[in-house]
Structures are given as C-alpha cells and as structure tokens.
Design a protein around this motif. Structure first.
Motif, PDB file in Angstrom:
ATOM      1  N   GLY A  50      -1.875 -20.448   6.657  1.00 40.91           N
ATOM      2  CA  GLY A  50      -0.425 -19.564   5.484  1.00 40.91           C
ATOM      3  C   GLY A  50       0.143 -18.511   7.235  1.00 40.91           C
ATOM      4  O   GLY A  50       0.009 -18.450   8.150  1.00 40.91           O
ATOM      5  N   LEU A  51       0.319 -17.161   6.724  1.00 43.43           N
ATOM      6  CA  LEU A  51       0.716 -15.826   7.222  1.00 43.43           C
ATOM      7  C   LEU A  51      -0.045 -15.317   8.150  1.00 43.43           C
ATOM      8  O   LEU A  51      -1.227 -14.242   7.701  1.00 43.43           O
ATOM      9  N   ILE A  52      -0.225 -15.654   9.184  1.00 46.83           N
ATOM     10  CA  ILE A  52      -1.332 -14.469  10.320  1.00 46.83           C
ATOM     11  C   ILE A  52      -1.226 -13.482  10.518  1.00 46.83           C
ATOM     12  O   ILE A  52       0.209 -12.852  11.175  1.00 46.83           O
ATOM     13  N   CYS A  53      -1.395 -12.395   9.898  1.00 46.33           N
ATOM     14  CA  CYS A  53      -1.534 -10.788   9.528  1.00 46.33           C
ATOM     15  C   CYS A  53      -2.281 -10.640  11.079  1.00 46.33           C
ATOM     16  O   CYS A  53      -4.238 -10.611  10.232  1.00 46.33           O
ATOM     17  N   THR A  54      -1.985  -8.550  11.237  1.00 45.15           N
ATOM     18  CA  THR A  54      -3.001  -8.048  11.593  1.00 45.15           C
ATOM     19  C   THR A  54      -3.048  -6.471  10.860  1.00 45.15           C
ATOM     20  O   THR A  54      -1.757  -6.186  10.860  1.00 45.15           O
ATOM     21  N   THR A  55      -4.222  -6.754  10.695  1.00 46.52           N
ATOM     22  CA  THR A  55      -4.170  -5.416   9.805  1.00 46.52           C
ATOM     23  C   THR A  55      -4.272  -3.417  10.362  1.00 46.52           C
ATOM     24  O   THR A  55      -4.724  -3.676  11.945  1.00 46.52           O
ATOM     25  N   ILE A  56      -3.768  -2.889   9.850  1.00 46.77           N
ATOM     26  CA  ILE A  56      -3.894  -1.113  10.270  1.00 46.77           C
ATOM     27  C   ILE A  56      -4.535  -0.217   9.158  1.00 46.77           C
ATOM     28  O   ILE A  56      -3.536  -0.499   8.032  1.00 46.77           O
ATOM     29  N   LYS A  57      -5.479   0.567   9.617  1.00 43.91           N
ATOM     30  CA  LYS A  57      -5.587   1.918   8.278  1.00 43.91           C
ATOM     31  C   LYS A  57      -4.096   2.062   8.436  1.00 43.91           C
ATOM     32  O   LYS A  57      -3.006   2.682   9.586  1.00 43.91           O
ATOM     33  N   GLU A  58      -3.651   3.008   6.888  1.00 44.73           N
ATOM     34  CA  GLU A  58      -2.825   4.090   7.169  1.00 44.73           C
ATOM     35  C   GLU A  58      -2.763   5.319   7.170  1.00 44.73           C
ATOM     36  O   GLU A  58      -1.915   5.518   8.079  1.00 44.73           O
ATOM     37  N   GLU A  59      -3.669   6.080   7.477  1.00 46.12           N
ATOM     38  CA  GLU A  59      -4.077   6.818   8.635  1.00 46.12           C
ATOM     39  C   GLU A  59      -3.750   6.168  10.448  1.00 46.12           C
ATOM     40  O   GLU A  59      -3.113   7.954  11.150  1.00 46.12           O
ATOM     41  N   ARG A 144       7.085  -4.494  21.385  1.00 47.73           N
ATOM     42  CA  ARG A 144       8.030  -4.541  21.260  1.00 47.73           C
ATOM     43  C   ARG A 144       8.007  -4.812  19.780  1.00 47.73           C
ATOM     44  O   ARG A 144       7.301  -5.385  19.234  1.00 47.73           O
ATOM     45  N   THR A 145       8.662  -4.486  19.182  1.00 42.93           N
ATOM     46  CA  THR A 145       9.207  -5.083  18.157  1.00 42.93           C
ATOM     47  C   THR A 145      11.112  -5.403  17.435  1.00 42.93           C
ATOM     48  O   THR A 145      11.535  -5.322  18.418  1.00 42.93           O
ATOM     49  N   PRO A 146      11.323  -6.285  16.904  1.00 42.00           N
ATOM     50  CA  PRO A 146      10.588  -7.267  16.224  1.00 42.00           C
ATOM     51  C   PRO A 146       9.595  -8.622  17.426  1.00 42.00           C
ATOM     52  O   PRO A 146      10.152  -8.768  18.296  1.00 42.00           O
ATOM     53  N   GLY A 147       8.480  -8.906  16.624  1.00 43.55           N
ATOM     54  CA  GLY A 147       7.489 -10.254  17.380  1.00 43.55           C
ATOM     55  C   GLY A 147       7.137 -11.291  16.662  1.00 43.55           C
ATOM     56  O   GLY A 147       7.713 -10.762  15.283  1.00 43.55           O
ATOM     57  N   HIS A 148       5.991 -11.222  17.298  1.00 41.31           N
ATOM     58  CA  HIS A 148       5.435 -12.551  16.156  1.00 41.31           C
ATOM     59  C   HIS A 148       4.163 -12.095  15.187  1.00 41.31           C
ATOM     60  O   HIS A 148       3.369 -13.189  14.623  1.00 41.31           O
ATOM     61  N   ILE A 149       3.368 -11.012  15.770  1.00 37.65           N
ATOM     62  CA  ILE A 149       2.057 -10.828  14.766  1.00 37.65           C
ATOM     63  C   ILE A 149       3.063  -9.601  13.544  1.00 37.65           C
ATOM     64  O   ILE A 149       3.664  -8.336  14.534  1.00 37.65           O
ATOM     65  N   HIS A 150       2.567  -9.658  12.063  1.00 38.25           N
ATOM     66  CA  HIS A 150       2.831  -9.417  10.989  1.00 38.25           C
ATOM     67  C   HIS A 150       1.843  -8.461  10.836  1.00 38.25           C
ATOM     68  O   HIS A 150       0.509  -8.653  10.779  1.00 38.25           O
ATOM     69  N   LEU A 151       2.757  -7.163  11.058  1.00 42.39           N
ATOM     70  CA  LEU A 151       1.424  -5.950  10.663  1.00 42.39           C
ATOM     71  C   LEU A 151       1.622  -5.578   9.504  1.00 42.39           C
ATOM     72  O   LEU A 151       2.342  -5.530   9.051  1.00 42.39           O
ATOM     73  N   LEU A 152      -0.123  -5.604   8.633  1.00 40.65           N
ATOM     74  CA  LEU A 152       0.055  -4.725   7.076  1.00 40.65           C
ATOM     75  C   LEU A 152      -0.965  -3.554   7.537  1.00 40.65           C
ATOM     76  O   LEU A 152      -1.364  -3.319   8.436  1.00 40.65           O
ATOM     77  N   ILE A 153      -0.765  -2.803   6.284  1.00 38.54           N
ATOM     78  CA  ILE A 153      -0.577  -0.935   6.451  1.00 38.54           C
ATOM     79  C   ILE A 153      -1.560  -1.415   5.248  1.00 38.54           C
ATOM     80  O   ILE A 153      -1.723  -1.097   4.199  1.00 38.54           O
ATOM     81  N   ALA A 154      -3.017  -0.929   5.694  1.00 36.18           N
ATOM     82  CA  ALA A 154      -4.000  -1.001   4.604  1.00 36.18           C
ATOM     83  C   ALA A 154      -3.813   0.815   4.061  1.00 36.18           C
ATOM     84  O   ALA A 154      -4.068   1.100   5.306  1.00 36.18           O
ATOM     85  N   THR A 155      -4.083  -0.022   1.988  1.00 38.41           N
ATOM     86  CA  THR A 155      -3.759   1.841   1.837  1.00 38.41           C
ATOM     87  C   THR A 155      -5.300   2.376   2.101  1.00 38.41           C
ATOM     88  O   THR A 155      -6.216   2.024   2.027  1.00 38.41           O
ATOM     89  N   LYS A 156      -4.398   4.099   1.687  1.00 36.03           N
ATOM     90  CA  LYS A 156      -5.806   4.903   2.216  1.00 36.03           C
ATOM     91  C   LYS A 156      -6.332   5.186   1.425  1.00 36.03           C
ATOM     92  O   LYS A 156      -6.222   5.238  -0.057  1.00 36.03           O
ATOM     93  N   GLY A 157      -7.229   5.566   1.324  1.00 33.42           N
ATOM     94  CA  GLY A 157      -7.772   5.442   0.103  1.00 33.42           C
ATOM     95  C   GLY A 157      -9.295   4.274  -0.114  1.00 33.42           C
ATOM     96  O   GLY A 157      -8.847   4.148  -1.266  1.00 33.42           O
TER      97      GLY A 157
END
Length: 225
Positions: A50-59, A144-157
C-alpha cells in the motif's frame, strides 16, 4: 497481544495492526519511524504494497504549522470545492493526510535508501521539537515539499474523534516511550483486495512480528468497542 507489541516496538521490531471488521478491515505493517532502515522500507514496499506513510501527532504538527492537506486544498484549490466533500467516505468522516516531504539530503527521494533517510530525519526532528524549540523555518531547512513520504496527522486526543491506523500506530509509539511517529503501510493481497486478517496474522507469525487489533489498543486506552 498488546504487551508483546509494545515490547517489540521498543526494540525496533515491526508490529501489524488490524483496525476492525467494521472499519477498513485492513492490517498495516507498523514500524517506529526512528528505527526505519532501507530494508524495512523494502519489506513495506514488497510485503505491504500500500502507501507508505509516516505519522505525526497533531500537537507537534501544530507547532510546525504542518496542515491537513484538505485544509490546504480548501484554501488554495481554484476549482469547485465539491471535490473536497468527504461525506461519502465509507470508513470515516475525514482522512489524516498532510503534505509530502523529502529530506534535503536525498536524491530523487523515492529509493528505499532515500525514503528511509527522510523518515529517520523526520523522526529525529519530531523528537527535538520541544527539546530544541524547533520551528517551521527549521523544518524547511531540513525538508522540502512535495516529496515521497506522505505525512499523516494523528488526531489530537487520539481515539476521542478517530480510530484509524494513524491514531492506533502513533498511540503505540507513545505507550512504548518512543518518538511519537510511526511509519505504516497497508497490506494488500494478489487478488486485488486488502489482505485478510487471517493471512496477515499468519504472516506476522511466520516473520516473528507482533500482531494487535484496534480493539485491544482501544481497550487499553479506555475502550470504545
């Protein structure tokens, strides 16, 4: 099992997360972003698919002014905004997609080596946001953006609003006392569909990876199922 998954993650090992039968019904390979290597990217690319993505907390995303991509599109798309209507989404009310990035130290950004470098540098950056008071300007010096790693934002809470793989995987990083960023990919089958839970459990067992369900994670958090 939940406790086994936490121990494996602490040691930089992959864990598979099955969300729920009544949600996507998908299993993601999950690896702590700080432990990503080119070999793990290859595994995710070949065995996940599938699509390889990397997460970050919303905060953390808020501190860097990293937006949800639909918010950015809502402001900037010069076309009918009906394209942003997600009310027909089958498994959730919204997605967690953000911008795509490459490390400035990469070449094209798409090779296993380049993607691993971007993810590791991103994890290191996230881990230093508060320690070093990093800003969006610092972020721009590294990526830089755009790039090849898709960032995902983990919803606060976490699960108070959403119970997707973005939140499930990032929450596990928090619980394992790791940098709160996971790199994830959906597991697809050769039949053109998502790989079944039975097949992904077998895969986890054969490779010595952990396997945990969204229900187990939510029960530890407080429980919604």
């Amino acid at each position: 099992m939940y406790s086994e998954a936490i121990d494996l993650l602490k040691n930089g090992k992959p864990v598979l997360i099955f969300d729920a039968d009544d949600r996507e019904g998908e299993t993601d390979i999950v690896i702590p972003s700080e432990y990503i290597t080119k070999d793990f990217i290859r595994i995710m690319r070949k065995d996940g698919g599938g699509l390889i993505c990397t997460t970050i907390k919303e905060e953390d995303a808020d501190m860097l002014n990293i937006p949800y991509i639909e918010d950015l599109y809502r402001k900037c798309l010069d076309m009918d905004k009906s394209v942003l209507d997600a009310t027909d989404m089958k498994y959730d009310k919204n997605s967690t997609f953000s911008i795509t990035i490459n490390s400035r130290n990469t070449f094209t950004g798409i090779s296993d080596k380049d993607r691993a470098a971007t993810v590791r540098e991103f994890a290191e950056f996230v881990g230093n946001i508060r320690k070093k008071g990093l800003t969006s300007q610092d972020f721009g010096h590294k990526f830089r953006t755009p790039g090849h790693i898709h960032l995902l934002i983990a919803t606060k809470g976490y699960f108070s609003k959403r119970k997707g793989h973005t939140e499930l995987s990032t929450y596990l990083m928090d619980q394992a006392d790791l940098i709160p960023s996971a790199t994830i990919v959906e597991m697809l089958d050769d039949n053109g569909k998502s790989m079944s839970r039975e097949k992904t459990e077998k895969y986890a067992s054969e490779h010595g990876y952990g396997f945990v369900t969204g229900k187990e994670i939510l029960n530890q958090w407080g429980g919604y199922y």
